[in-house]
Enzyme design. Sequence first.
Site, PDB file in Angstrom:
ATOM      1  N   GLU A 119      45.265  44.872  43.059  1.00 53.95           N
ATOM      2  CA  GLU A 119      44.881  44.456  41.700  1.00 53.95           C
ATOM      3  C   GLU A 119      45.729  43.269  41.222  1.00 53.95           C
ATOM      4  O   GLU A 119      45.773  42.989  40.020  1.00 53.95           O
ATOM      5  CB  GLU A 119      44.996  45.624  40.701  1.00 53.95           C
ATOM      6  CG  GLU A 119      44.168  46.846  41.021  1.00 53.95           C
ATOM      7  CD  GLU A 119      42.660  46.645  40.837  1.00 53.95           C
ATOM      8  OE1 GLU A 119      42.236  45.514  40.534  1.00 53.95           O
ATOM      9  OE2 GLU A 119      41.915  47.619  41.038  1.00 53.95           O
ATOM     10  N   HIS A 214      36.956  53.993  36.090  1.00 46.81           N
ATOM     11  CA  HIS A 214      38.001  53.693  37.063  1.00 46.81           C
ATOM     12  C   HIS A 214      39.383  54.050  36.526  1.00 46.81           C
ATOM     13  O   HIS A 214      40.069  54.913  37.082  1.00 46.81           O
ATOM     14  CB  HIS A 214      37.917  52.205  37.463  1.00 46.81           C
ATOM     15  CG  HIS A 214      39.004  51.754  38.384  1.00 46.81           C
ATOM     16  ND1 HIS A 214      39.061  50.499  38.934  1.00 46.81           N
ATOM     17  CD2 HIS A 214      40.120  52.376  38.833  1.00 46.81           C
ATOM     18  CE1 HIS A 214      40.116  50.376  39.695  1.00 46.81           C
ATOM     19  NE2 HIS A 214      40.788  51.498  39.648  1.00 46.81           N
TER      20      HIS A 214
HETATM   21  P1  13P Z   1      46.689  49.451  45.275  1.00 47.06           P
HETATM   22  O1  13P Z   1      47.196  50.551  46.179  1.00 47.06           O
HETATM   23  O2  13P Z   1      46.249  48.241  46.040  1.00 47.06           O
HETATM   24  O3  13P Z   1      47.710  49.129  44.201  1.00 47.06           O
HETATM   25  O4  13P Z   1      45.376  49.976  44.548  1.00 47.06           O
HETATM   26  C1  13P Z   1      45.356  51.127  43.766  1.00 47.06           C
HETATM   27  C2  13P Z   1      44.328  51.083  42.694  1.00 47.06           C
HETATM   28  O5  13P Z   1      44.393  51.876  41.776  1.00 47.06           O
HETATM   29  C3  13P Z   1      43.250  50.051  42.731  1.00 47.06           C
HETATM   30  O6  13P Z   1      42.566  49.995  41.524  1.00 47.06           O
HETATM   31 ZN    ZN Z   2      42.741  51.835  40.297  1.00 51.91          ZN
END
Ligand code: 13P
Ligand code: ZN
Length: 273
Positions: A119, A214
């Site tokens: 992100e 999400h």
């Molecule tokens: P990362 O492990 O890449 O930080 O991703 C986790 C997440 O919550 C993506 O929205």
């Molecule tokens: Zn996430």
Amino acid sequence: MNSILDTRPALRAEIDSVAEVAGYLWQKGWAERNGGNITVNITEHVDDDLRHMPALTEPIAIGTTLPHLRGCYFYCKGTGKRMRDLARQPMQNGSVIRILDDCASYVIIADEPVMPTSELPSHLSMHDYLIGSGSTYKASLHTHPIELVAMSHNKEMLQKDVMTKILWSMIPETLAFAPLGLGIVPYELPGSVRLAEATLEQIKDYDVVMWEKHGVCAVGRDIMDAFDQIDVLNKSAVIYMCAKSMGFTPDGMTPEAMREVQEVFQLPKQRPC
Ligand code: 13P
Ligand code: ZN
């Protein structure tokens, strides 16, 4: 192994705070597997030694160009890394990056070449906006708070400020400590530049935004401040759902009672209660 934190107590205190919050996220059940991410602008702690520290990687593209980030440094959770691991070992589950002069790429400088969160486009876009607007905010947090995400699975709740007003009315402290409410970002692919662009639009008006179905993304003075804002909003979501599960829709505080809180706490009033 040596760490850049060994000789930098102020930076260590900052990263200790990140680790503390990572532990809370796990305890709250908001951080399943690698869920969620944290970035902190640590440029104020960077000395000449760090500035001259050789890169551990080749330049890596951010995916977007962010003109205010030239020469900035960020601590970033690693992609795929777990919050519960980061809570114990922040420098093995995250890394420090330096933004390069093209403002479109970065290198990892310490402690280990841990690739930053997927992100990163959203996080860095928010930091770029914060710096550009003269804000003193340094931290950005994305997490998966159960009850808030559940509320985002409903079209009515996703209308502008509908969720904000419900959440504010559940308990006076939510209005007091999340006074800008909750912005809404319609569903976009995790990690995408589209998600970053939509987040950026909302963060101009809100400190906390909902990523539909999400999670939530917040900015704050420091990581504890970002966490607290999500925590109070989710507390209200839990109260709302408890009332619903007892079979009634909660009355909520009256508009007069909410306006009184706004007056007494001298809160910003961008949005009516
Ligand atoms: P990362 O492990 O890449 O930080 O991703 C986790 C997440 O919550 C993506 O929205
Ligand atoms: Zn996430």
